[in-house]
Motif scaffolding. Structure first.
Motif, mmCIF file in Angstrom:
data_model
loop_
_atom_site.group_PDB
_atom_site.id
_atom_site.type_symbol
_atom_site.label_atom_id
_atom_site.label_comp_id
_atom_site.label_asym_id
_atom_site.label_seq_id
_atom_site.Cartn_x
_atom_site.Cartn_y
_atom_site.Cartn_z
ATOM 1 N N GLY A 112 24.791 -0.020 1.978
ATOM 2 C CA GLY A 112 24.008 -0.956 1.179
ATOM 3 C C GLY A 112 22.520 -0.634 1.171
ATOM 4 O O GLY A 112 21.935 -0.325 0.125
ATOM 5 N N ILE A 113 21.886 -0.679 2.341
ATOM 6 C CA ILE A 113 20.450 -0.399 2.432
ATOM 7 C C ILE A 113 20.161 1.070 2.101
ATOM 8 O O ILE A 113 19.208 1.384 1.378
ATOM 9 C CB ILE A 113 19.921 -0.758 3.827
ATOM 10 N N PHE A 114 20.987 1.962 2.643
ATOM 11 C CA PHE A 114 20.832 3.399 2.399
ATOM 12 C C PHE A 114 20.881 3.702 0.901
ATOM 13 O O PHE A 114 20.015 4.372 0.342
ATOM 14 C CB PHE A 114 21.955 4.150 3.128
ATOM 15 N N GLY A 115 21.927 3.187 0.228
ATOM 16 C CA GLY A 115 22.078 3.442 -1.210
ATOM 17 C C GLY A 115 20.986 2.805 -2.035
ATOM 18 O O GLY A 115 20.483 3.399 -3.001
ATOM 19 N N LEU A 116 20.578 1.594 -1.660
ATOM 20 C CA LEU A 116 19.521 0.902 -2.398
ATOM 21 C C LEU A 116 18.201 1.651 -2.284
ATOM 22 O O LEU A 116 17.461 1.797 -3.272
ATOM 23 C CB LEU A 116 19.380 -0.522 -1.866
ATOM 24 N N ALA A 117 17.895 2.157 -1.098
ATOM 25 C CA ALA A 117 16.653 2.918 -0.900
ATOM 26 C C ALA A 117 16.654 4.191 -1.740
ATOM 27 O O ALA A 117 15.648 4.523 -2.393
ATOM 28 C CB ALA A 117 16.478 3.261 0.575
ATOM 29 N N LEU A 118 17.780 4.907 -1.750
ATOM 30 C CA LEU A 118 17.858 6.129 -2.548
ATOM 31 C C LEU A 118 17.769 5.809 -4.038
ATOM 32 O O LEU A 118 17.125 6.550 -4.799
ATOM 33 C CB LEU A 118 19.169 6.864 -2.254
ATOM 34 N N LEU A 119 18.399 4.727 -4.459
ATOM 35 C CA LEU A 119 18.372 4.352 -5.867
ATOM 36 C C LEU A 119 16.953 4.026 -6.317
ATOM 37 O O LEU A 119 16.491 4.504 -7.364
ATOM 38 C CB LEU A 119 19.296 3.151 -6.096
ATOM 39 N N ILE A 120 16.241 3.239 -5.535
ATOM 40 C CA ILE A 120 14.868 2.862 -5.895
ATOM 41 C C ILE A 120 13.959 4.088 -5.865
ATOM 42 O O ILE A 120 13.129 4.293 -6.761
ATOM 43 C CB ILE A 120 14.351 1.773 -4.943
ATOM 44 N N GLY A 121 14.126 4.928 -4.834
ATOM 45 C CA GLY A 121 13.306 6.137 -4.749
ATOM 46 C C GLY A 121 13.548 7.074 -5.910
ATOM 47 O O GLY A 121 12.604 7.657 -6.458
ATOM 48 N N ALA A 122 14.813 7.221 -6.331
ATOM 49 C CA ALA A 122 15.135 8.112 -7.448
ATOM 50 C C ALA A 122 14.657 7.539 -8.776
ATOM 51 O O ALA A 122 14.256 8.282 -9.680
ATOM 52 C CB ALA A 122 16.641 8.362 -7.498
ATOM 53 N N GLU A 270 15.694 -7.025 6.912
ATOM 54 C CA GLU A 270 15.646 -5.571 7.034
ATOM 55 C C GLU A 270 15.797 -4.914 5.668
ATOM 56 O O GLU A 270 15.133 -3.918 5.369
ATOM 57 C CB GLU A 270 16.777 -5.100 7.958
ATOM 58 N N THR A 271 16.668 -5.477 4.848
ATOM 59 C CA THR A 271 16.864 -4.951 3.491
ATOM 60 C C THR A 271 15.584 -5.075 2.673
ATOM 61 O O THR A 271 15.184 -4.137 1.964
ATOM 62 C CB THR A 271 18.008 -5.699 2.791
ATOM 63 N N LEU A 272 14.938 -6.216 2.778
ATOM 64 C CA LEU A 272 13.695 -6.425 2.030
ATOM 65 C C LEU A 272 12.617 -5.445 2.481
ATOM 66 O O LEU A 272 11.866 -4.904 1.660
ATOM 67 C CB LEU A 272 13.213 -7.867 2.221
ATOM 68 N N ALA A 273 12.528 -5.204 3.794
ATOM 69 C CA ALA A 273 11.547 -4.240 4.303
ATOM 70 C C ALA A 273 11.839 -2.837 3.791
ATOM 71 O O ALA A 273 10.922 -2.084 3.428
ATOM 72 C CB ALA A 273 11.546 -4.262 5.829
ATOM 73 N N ALA A 274 13.120 -2.464 3.745
ATOM 74 C CA ALA A 274 13.493 -1.131 3.250
ATOM 75 C C ALA A 274 13.182 -0.990 1.767
ATOM 76 O O ALA A 274 12.735 0.069 1.311
ATOM 77 C CB ALA A 274 14.980 -0.881 3.506
ATOM 78 N N VAL A 275 13.422 -2.043 1.005
ATOM 79 C CA VAL A 275 13.119 -2.006 -0.429
ATOM 80 C C VAL A 275 11.621 -1.844 -0.654
ATOM 81 O O VAL A 275 11.183 -1.055 -1.509
ATOM 82 C CB VAL A 275 13.648 -3.278 -1.119
ATOM 83 N N ARG A 276 10.809 -2.565 0.113
ATOM 84 C CA ARG A 276 9.352 -2.438 -0.023
ATOM 85 C C ARG A 276 8.905 -1.013 0.280
ATOM 86 O O ARG A 276 8.049 -0.456 -0.411
ATOM 87 C CB ARG A 276 8.644 -3.428 0.908
ATOM 88 N N ALA A 277 9.468 -0.423 1.315
ATOM 89 C CA ALA A 277 9.091 0.952 1.668
ATOM 90 C C ALA A 277 9.498 1.930 0.570
ATOM 91 O O ALA A 277 8.733 2.835 0.216
ATOM 92 C CB ALA A 277 9.743 1.341 2.994
ATOM 93 N N ALA A 278 10.709 1.752 0.015
ATOM 94 C CA ALA A 278 11.166 2.659 -1.044
ATOM 95 C C ALA A 278 10.299 2.529 -2.291
ATOM 96 O O ALA A 278 10.031 3.522 -2.977
ATOM 97 C CB ALA A 278 12.630 2.370 -1.380
ATOM 98 N N ARG A 279 9.849 1.329 -2.583
ATOM 99 C CA ARG A 279 8.991 1.134 -3.756
ATOM 100 C C ARG A 279 7.621 1.771 -3.561
ATOM 101 O O ARG A 279 6.927 2.064 -4.542
ATOM 102 C CB ARG A 279 8.837 -0.363 -4.035
#
Length: 366
Positions: A112-122, A270-279
């Motif tokens: 979930g978090i892994f895929g979301l981070a890659l998706l936002i980064g891409a 944790e998910t929200l923190a990961a999303v902020r970092a990916a953005r």
């Protein structure tokens, strides 16, 4: 009046832990009426968000990758506290709670978090870039910990059923803690550069991640409020646990769904923190958070459960079922293929999110 509201909003991270403890004092040892359950749930979620916020403040003080480590440990402390709180009063009904919660945490973080981070980064840069060396080492550690603690109990024969014997549980606990400690040493001392963000093949220093570092006084205050928040989380979870179990049963969901609910709730900040970092184009930080949380969830939870099993009544089922083992194997294989090049596209993010969706669907409809 408007100014007062603005001050309250600005100080929510101070007020919420205090309100959570007050709510705990008002509800402890009592059967909650239906109208009070939503209020307690809101206070619990607020305490979780506040805890991770203060962990992040402390993390900014100590820099990356120590920051991701602080967040992962804070989330895991919450998770362990919730598991032990529910198991202490659940008896045989909670024999699989530790397994279900830890496995759910692994699937949520590694897919979930892994895929979301890659998706936002891409989406931001067409290609999400990260350190393959550090991320690969973290994924390998998660795979070993998960296999040792969640897969092997299904196949051992010293004790009937998917359970460890006392000696096997002690070995798994010591080995998990030692391996997690070794990883922390590698991440923070020996090979720290492998876990710092990259941008166009240029390593970004830790000081660039969060801007101005908070002072020592601010960090110490956040540390104190973090402890207060964690106390509120543990207590309110104990108070609301009967309502959660009743809601899961009323919805016709299997008992294992309780563990999924706990993991989803705990890992939301944790998910929200990961999303902020990916953005912010810091995909490596997101992956550190995801894999670090998965690793801490196993490496710290299993030893804690092993110690708690001394006084906890009832069996402790850790072995995964066939469906869960298939999902775990897919996660490890696909994760390895994703990490190997050190960069990923939308497709890799979508693949991990598809695996996460399959996990959620099969948890509700096994």
């Amino acid at each position: 009046m408007v100014g007062m509201i603005g001050v309250l909003i600005a100080r929510w991270t101070v007020l919420v832990p205090v309100l959570a403890v007050l709510a705990l004092g008002a509800t402890w040892g009592r059967t909650l009426p239906s109208i009070a359950v939503p209020v307690v749930v809101v206070a619990l979620i607020g305490a979780v968000l506040s805890a991770v916020h203060h962990a992040e403040v402390v993390a900014r003080r100590v820099d990356e990758p120590f920051g991701s480590l602080v967040l992962a440990i804070a989330v895991t402390v919450i998770e362990v506290a919730l598991i032990l709180t529910l198991m202490s009063s659940g008896g045989d009904k909670t024999s699989t709670l530790a397994r279900d919660t830890v496995f759910a945490a692994v699937m949520i973080t590694c897919n979930g978090i892994f895929g979301l981070a890659l998706l936002i980064g891409a989406l931001r840069r067409r290609i999400a870039v990260f350190n393959a060396e550090g991320t690969g080492a973290a994924l390998a550690t998660v795979a070993i910990l998960a296999t040792l603690s969640l897969v092997l109990p299904t196949f051992t024969t010293s004790k009937p059923g998917p359970e460890f014997s006392t000696a096997q549980l002690a070995f798994a606990a010591v080995a998990s803690l030692a391996l997690y400690g070794l990883f922390v040493l590698v991440q923070t001392v020996r090979h720290r550069d492998d876990f710092l963000p990259v941008e166009s093949d240029v390593v970004v220093t830790a000081d660039d991640e969060h801007g101005e570092r908070p002072g020592v006084r601010t960090a110490l205050r956040s540390l104190a409020l973090l402890l207060v928040s964690l106390a509120g989380v543990v207590g309110l979870a104990k108070v609301v646990s009967p309502a959660v179990e009743s809601a899961v049963g009323s919805a016709g969901l299997p008992p294992s769904a309780v563990g999924v609910v706990i993991a989803l709730m705990v890992l939301l900040p944790e998910t929200l923190a990961a999303v902020r970092a990916a953005r912010r184009d810091r995909v490596q930080i997101s992956l550190n958070l995801a894999l670090g949380s998965a690793m801490a969830s196993i490496g710290l939870t299993i030893p804690a459960i092993a110690v708690a099993s001394i006084w906890l009544e009832g069996p402790l089922v850790l072995g995964l079922g066939a469906t869960q083992m298939v999902l775990l194997a897919l996660t490890v294989v696909v994760g390895g293929l994703t990490v190997l090049p050190g960069r990923a596209t939308l497709l890799q993010g979508g693949v991990h999110l598809a695996l996460f969706s399959a996990f959620v669907f099969l948890a509700a409809s096994p």
